[in-house]
Motif scaffolding. Structure first.
Motif, PDB file in Angstrom:
ATOM      1  N   ALA A 340       0.834  -1.204   0.000  1.00  0.00           N
ATOM      2  CA  ALA A 340       0.000   0.000   0.000  1.00  0.00           C
ATOM      3  C   ALA A 340       0.869   1.254   0.000  1.00  0.00           C
ATOM      4  CB  ALA A 340      -0.924  -0.017   1.217  1.00  0.00           C
ATOM      5  N   VAL A 341       1.916   1.296   0.815  1.00  0.00           N
ATOM      6  CA  VAL A 341       2.788   2.466   0.869  1.00  0.00           C
ATOM      7  C   VAL A 341       3.500   2.657  -0.469  1.00  0.00           C
ATOM      8  CG1 VAL A 341       4.862   3.431   1.929  1.00  0.00           C
ATOM      9  CG2 VAL A 341       3.103   2.364   3.373  1.00  0.00           C
ATOM     10  N   THR A 342       4.032   1.572  -1.021  1.00  0.00           N
ATOM     11  CA  THR A 342       4.755   1.670  -2.290  1.00  0.00           C
ATOM     12  C   THR A 342       3.831   2.147  -3.410  1.00  0.00           C
ATOM     13  OG1 THR A 342       6.073  -0.197  -1.557  1.00  0.00           O
ATOM     14  CG2 THR A 342       6.277   0.421  -3.873  1.00  0.00           C
ATOM     15  N   ALA A 343       2.617   1.598  -3.425  1.00  0.00           N
ATOM     16  CA  ALA A 343       1.679   1.978  -4.479  1.00  0.00           C
ATOM     17  C   ALA A 343       1.026   3.324  -4.199  1.00  0.00           C
ATOM     18  CB  ALA A 343       0.598   0.905  -4.636  1.00  0.00           C
ATOM     19  N   GLY A 344       1.191   3.830  -2.972  1.00  0.00           N
ATOM     20  CA  GLY A 344       0.558   5.099  -2.622  1.00  0.00           C
ATOM     21  C   GLY A 344      -0.950   4.995  -2.521  1.00  0.00           C
ATOM     22  N   LYS A 345      -1.453   3.838  -2.056  1.00  0.00           N
ATOM     23  CA  LYS A 345      -2.901   3.630  -1.939  1.00  0.00           C
ATOM     24  C   LYS A 345      -3.254   3.167  -0.539  1.00  0.00           C
ATOM     25  CE  LYS A 345      -3.722   2.746  -6.709  1.00  0.00           C
ATOM     26  NZ  LYS A 345      -4.238   4.101  -6.915  1.00  0.00           N
TER      27      LYS A 345
ATOM     28  N   ARG B  14       6.101  13.816  -1.807  1.00  0.00           N
ATOM     29  CA  ARG B  14       6.102  12.358  -1.655  1.00  0.00           C
ATOM     30  C   ARG B  14       4.762  11.799  -1.189  1.00  0.00           C
ATOM     31  NH1 ARG B  14       9.860   8.263  -1.018  1.00  0.00           N
ATOM     32  NH2 ARG B  14      11.695   9.590  -0.864  1.00  0.00           N
ATOM     33  N   VAL B  15       3.962  12.615  -0.499  1.00  0.00           N
ATOM     34  CA  VAL B  15       2.818  12.072   0.233  1.00  0.00           C
ATOM     35  C   VAL B  15       1.707  11.536  -0.682  1.00  0.00           C
ATOM     36  CG1 VAL B  15       1.510  14.215   0.547  1.00  0.00           C
ATOM     37  CG2 VAL B  15       1.424  12.414   2.313  1.00  0.00           C
ATOM     38  N   ALA B  16       1.588  12.106  -1.886  1.00  0.00           N
ATOM     39  CA  ALA B  16       0.590  11.591  -2.835  1.00  0.00           C
ATOM     40  C   ALA B  16       1.255  11.370  -4.187  1.00  0.00           C
ATOM     41  CB  ALA B  16      -0.565  12.573  -2.992  1.00  0.00           C
ATOM     42  N   GLU B  17       0.714  10.424  -4.906  1.00  0.00           N
ATOM     43  CA  GLU B  17       1.233  10.145  -6.246  1.00  0.00           C
ATOM     44  C   GLU B  17       0.934  11.365  -7.136  1.00  0.00           C
ATOM     45  OE1 GLU B  17       2.730   7.203  -6.817  1.00  0.00           O
ATOM     46  OE2 GLU B  17       3.118   7.647  -8.938  1.00  0.00           O
ATOM     47  N   LYS B  50      -7.760   9.893   1.292  1.00  0.00           N
ATOM     48  CA  LYS B  50      -7.487   8.555   0.739  1.00  0.00           C
ATOM     49  C   LYS B  50      -6.164   8.534  -0.023  1.00  0.00           C
ATOM     50  CE  LYS B  50     -11.691   5.894   0.502  1.00  0.00           C
ATOM     51  NZ  LYS B  50     -12.973   5.787  -0.215  1.00  0.00           N
ATOM     52  N   ALA B  51      -5.929   9.577  -0.810  1.00  0.00           N
ATOM     53  CA  ALA B  51      -4.725   9.616  -1.658  1.00  0.00           C
ATOM     54  C   ALA B  51      -3.452   9.742  -0.843  1.00  0.00           C
ATOM     55  CB  ALA B  51      -4.822  10.766  -2.671  1.00  0.00           C
ATOM     56  N   GLU B  53      -3.337   8.735   2.593  1.00  0.00           N
ATOM     57  CA  GLU B  53      -3.425   7.868   3.763  1.00  0.00           C
ATOM     58  C   GLU B  53      -2.214   6.945   3.929  1.00  0.00           C
ATOM     59  OE1 GLU B  53      -7.352   6.000   4.216  1.00  0.00           O
ATOM     60  OE2 GLU B  53      -6.299   4.194   4.854  1.00  0.00           O
ATOM     61  N   ALA B  54      -1.789   6.325   2.830  1.00  0.00           N
ATOM     62  CA  ALA B  54      -0.726   5.315   2.924  1.00  0.00           C
ATOM     63  C   ALA B  54       0.613   5.925   3.318  1.00  0.00           C
ATOM     64  CB  ALA B  54      -0.594   4.568   1.602  1.00  0.00           C
ATOM     65  N   ARG B  55       0.852   7.207   2.953  1.00  0.00           N
ATOM     66  CA  ARG B  55       2.198   7.755   3.161  1.00  0.00           C
ATOM     67  C   ARG B  55       2.255   8.947   4.107  1.00  0.00           C
ATOM     68  NH1 ARG B  55       3.788   8.101  -3.162  1.00  0.00           N
ATOM     69  NH2 ARG B  55       3.661   5.886  -3.709  1.00  0.00           N
ATOM     70  N   LEU B  58       4.777   8.828   6.766  1.00  0.00           N
ATOM     71  CA  LEU B  58       6.136   8.529   6.304  1.00  0.00           C
ATOM     72  C   LEU B  58       6.863   9.832   6.006  1.00  0.00           C
ATOM     73  CD1 LEU B  58       7.721   5.875   5.071  1.00  0.00           C
ATOM     74  CD2 LEU B  58       6.992   6.851   2.889  1.00  0.00           C
TER      75      LEU B  58
END
Lengths: 375, 375
Positions: A340-345, B14-17, B50-51, B53-55, B58
Motif C-alpha cells: 500500500a505504501v509503495t503503491a501510494g494507496k 512524496r505524500v501523494a502520487e 485517501k490519496a 493515507e498510505a504515506r 512517512l
C-alpha cells in the motif's frame, strides 16, 4: 472502323504533337476522315496549320498500321468499347489555363491482352525515380505483389528503377500491368527494358500515344505522365529525388483529382526526398502497405486492417491493478501494508487488485505476503 | 524559501502520487506549510485523505533534502524564477475529463546548470523507442546536432534507444539537454545510462517530479511523458513501434497544443511503424531535417531552406528550344528542315531556338546543318 478511317486516325496521330486541342476539335466536329483531308490540304485555321505544317505531307499511315498489325497491336479511339472513358473524363475538370496539355489522347496505339476499359476501375499507378535504391525496388515489389493479390492493375511508365520493378513484380505475380510509353510501341525504350516491355506486351498492355518509330523526347515523357496518372485511380510514388519525373506524374494525378500516395524511406536517402516533400506538404498520403492503397482504389468498405499490436499479460489491467502490480517485489515478499505504501494507496484499496492479479496468475500469496508470479 | 517551507514541499512531493489536483488546490489555497500540516493530521477532504493515507506518516523530507543537497541539486516550485511558467500554462487548456493527469507538477527536483525558464523558449523534445535501429540512432544524432547548432535545447526521457542517442548527441555538440526522469534523481534508470545521466546532470539538467529514492513504475513513465511534452515547444518522434511510449508523449504534446513531428523511415522497419501511423493520420508533421524543426520551434521567420536541386544545362530553355534540342542528332548532322519535321514545328520556328542553343553552347552548326555540342 474501316481501313480509310483507320488510316485517317493513324495520320492525325502523327501529324501534330499530341495532345492538340484544335486537332481534337476538328476531328470531333467533322469526323476523322474529313479532318485528315483538310489538314493534308492545309485548309485549317492558322494555329492548327502551324502545328501540322512540318508533317502534313509526311503520310506514313499505311506503314504505321502495317507495323502495328505485324506486332499484333490495335488502334484505340473514343469510338471503341475498350476506350477508358471514365479515366479520361477527369481531363474535363482540369483548369487548362494552368495545364494546357490536360486533354485526353486522340488515338492510342496498344499491344497486349489487357483492356483499358477494365483496368480503369481498379488500378494504381506506381512510379518513381530511375535512380532507385535496393530499398525502393523492394518496397515497389512488395506493394505491387499486395496490389495484384487484390486484383488491382499496376500502371507505370516502363522506365528503369521503380517503374521497372513495378512491372516485373506484377508479371511475377501474374497480375495485370500497363506500361504507358513515351515512344512508339516498336521502339523499346529504355533499350535495357526491351525484354521486360516485350513481356508486358504479351501478358499485360503496352500503351502509346505515339505512332510506331517515334523516339522519346523530354516533352513526350512529361505528356506521357498525364496518361499514367489518368489510368491509375491512385498514383503511388515509391522513391523520388528532389527533381524527379515522378513528382510530375504526382502533379498530374493531383490535377486530375486522383489520390496521390507516397512511400516514406530513410531521411538519409536522397531517393526518398521527393516522397518526403510530397507528404510533408500534404500533397500525398503516406502509405506503407498495399492494403492502404487498396483502401483508396478499391470498393467502398475495403479497409486496411489495423497494424498488429503486440499483446502483453498486463493488457486490460485497471490503473489500480497496475499500480499494485508495480508495487510487488521482484525478490522476496511484501505485506499488504508495504504494498500500500509503495503503491501510494490505502491498504483497503490493495486487496481487491491483489486478488485479481492472483486470478490472472500475475501475483502469488505466500504466508500472508505477496510476490510477483514467475513468468 | 526557508527550511520549514522546503521540508513542507519535500513532504507534499512524496505524500501523494503526482499529479494530484486536490493537493495542488490545498497548497495553493493555504500555503505549503499549512497544507502539509493538515495532511499529516488527516484533516483534509475525503478524496485527498485517501490519496495520502498510505504515506502521510512517512516523513522523510529531511533525508530527501539531504540527498538532494549532497548531489548539488535544487527544489523548484512555482515561486521560483526558474519555474517554466509558460511551458506549464498549456496544462490549463487541456480537457481534464479526458486527461485527468493534465496538471503541472507541484514540485520539481532538478540537478544541473541549465535553467528550465530559459529552455522553455527554445526547445524540442526528441523521443522514440528503446528498440532503436542504427538508422534511428543516426537520425537522432543528426537532428540533435542540427538543433544544438541553432541553440535549441533537446528534452528527452533518458531511456535506452532514441532518448539516449538524443542526450548523447546534444552533449557531444556542447548543447543544452534535459532528461526528465520517471525515478528519483539519485536512482539512475536505466542502470546502463548511469554515466550518461550523470553527464546530463553536470552539463545540462536532470528533472524529476519524484523525491530521491523513488523507483520508476509504468504509471510514472506515463506521467513523466507529460512533462517531456510540456517542456518541448515541439515533440519529434524519431522511431516508434506500433505500441510505444513515444506515441504517448506525442499524444500529450498534441493535447498541450504543441507541435508533433515524426521522422519517416523504411516501411520495412517495425521501429518506424509508429511514426508512419502518426504522419498518415495527420497527427504529426513529417520532418527530415533539423532546419524543419527549427522552423517550428524557433523565432518567426526562421524558415528551413529549400532542398538543394541539382542543376542541368537545359534549365531555363523554353519549350520550343527544348523541342529543337531534342530533335538534334547525337551522331551526324541534320538540316533545318529535318529538325523541323522531327520537332513537329514549322521550319520558321526552328531557326530562333537553334541560335539560342548555339549561344548556350548546346548546338553546333556545320556546313549549314546542325548537331549536338559535345559536352
Amino acid at each position: 472502323m474501316d481501313e480509310v478511317e483507320r488510316r485517317a486516325w493513324a495520320y492525325v496521330s502523327r501529324v501534330a504533337e499530341p495532345p492538340n486541342e484544335q486537332l481534337a476539335a476538328l476531328v470531333a466536329g467533322e469526323g476523322v476522315v474529313a479532318a485528315a483531308e483538310r489538314i493534308r490540304r492545309g485548309d485549317v485555321h492558322d494555329k492548327l496549320r502551324k502545328a501540322t505544317e512540318a508533317r502534313r505531307d509526311l503520310d506514313c499511315a499505311a506503314e504505321d498500321l502495317e507495323v502495328l498489325d505485324r506486332m499484333g497491336g490495335r488502334l484505340l479511339t473514343d469510338g471503341d468499347d475498350e476506350w477508358p472513358y471514365l479515366a479520361f473524363q477527369a481531363f474535363r475538370t482540369v483548369d487548362r489555363t494552368k495545364r494546357p496539355h490536360a486533354l485526353p489522347p486522340l488515338v492510342l496505339w496498344v499491344l497486349g491482352p489487357s483492356r483499358l476499359s477494365d483496368i480503369q476501375d481498379r488500378s494504381a499507378a506506381i512510379v518513381g525515380t530511375r535512380a532507385a535504391t535496393n530499398y525502393g525496388e523492394y518496397a515497389t515489389a512488395d506493394l505491387t505483389a499486395g496490389l495484384v493479390e487484390k486484383d488491382v492493375a499496376v500502371v507505370s511508365g516502363g522506365a528503369y528503377g521503380i517503374d521497372g520493378a513495378a512491372h516485373r513484380a506484377a508479371l511475377a505475380s501474374d497480375g495485370e500491368t500497363v506500361a504507358v510509353l513515351a515512344a512508339g510501341l516498336d521502339v523499346p525504350y529504355p533499350a535495357g527494358h526491351s525484354a521486360l516491355l516485350h513481356r508486358v506486351g504479351k501478358q499485360g498492355l503496352l500503351v502509346s500515344e505515339y505512332p510506331p518509330g517515334t523516339r522519346p523526347t523530354r516533352r513526350q515523357f512529361l505528356t506521357r505522365n498525364r496518361l499514367v496518372a489518368a489510368l491509375g485511380k491512385a498514383t503511388v510514388v515509391v522513391e523520388a529525388g528532389i527533381r524527379s519525373g515522378a513528382a510530375n506524374t504526382a502533379g498530374w494525378a493531383d490535377a486530375l483529382g486522383r489520390i496521390v500516395c507516397a512511400v516514406p524511406g530513410p531521411i538519409t536517402s536522397s531517393s526518398s526526398i521527393g516522397c518526403h516533400v510530397l507528404i510533408r506538404d500534404r500533397k500525398a498520403i503516406l502509405v506503407s502497405r498495399a492494403a492502404e492503397v487498396v483502401e483508396l482504389v478499391g470498393r467502398i468498405g475495403e479497409f486496411a486492417p489495423e497494424h498488429e499490436r503486440p499483446v502483453s499479460d498486463l493488457d486490460g489491467l485497471s490503473d489500480d491493478e497496475l499500480a499494485v502490480y508495480e508495487a510487488l517485489p521482484g525478490r522476496g515478499t511484501r505485506s499488504v501494508e508495504e504494498i500500500a505504501v509503495t503503491a501510494g494507496k490505502p491498504a483497503t484499496q490493495v486487496l481487491g487488485p491483489l486478488t485479481m492479479l492472483n486470478v490472472r496468475g500475475l501475483a502469488i500469496q505466500e504466508n500472508g505476503c505477496w510476490k510477483l508470479a514467475k513468468r
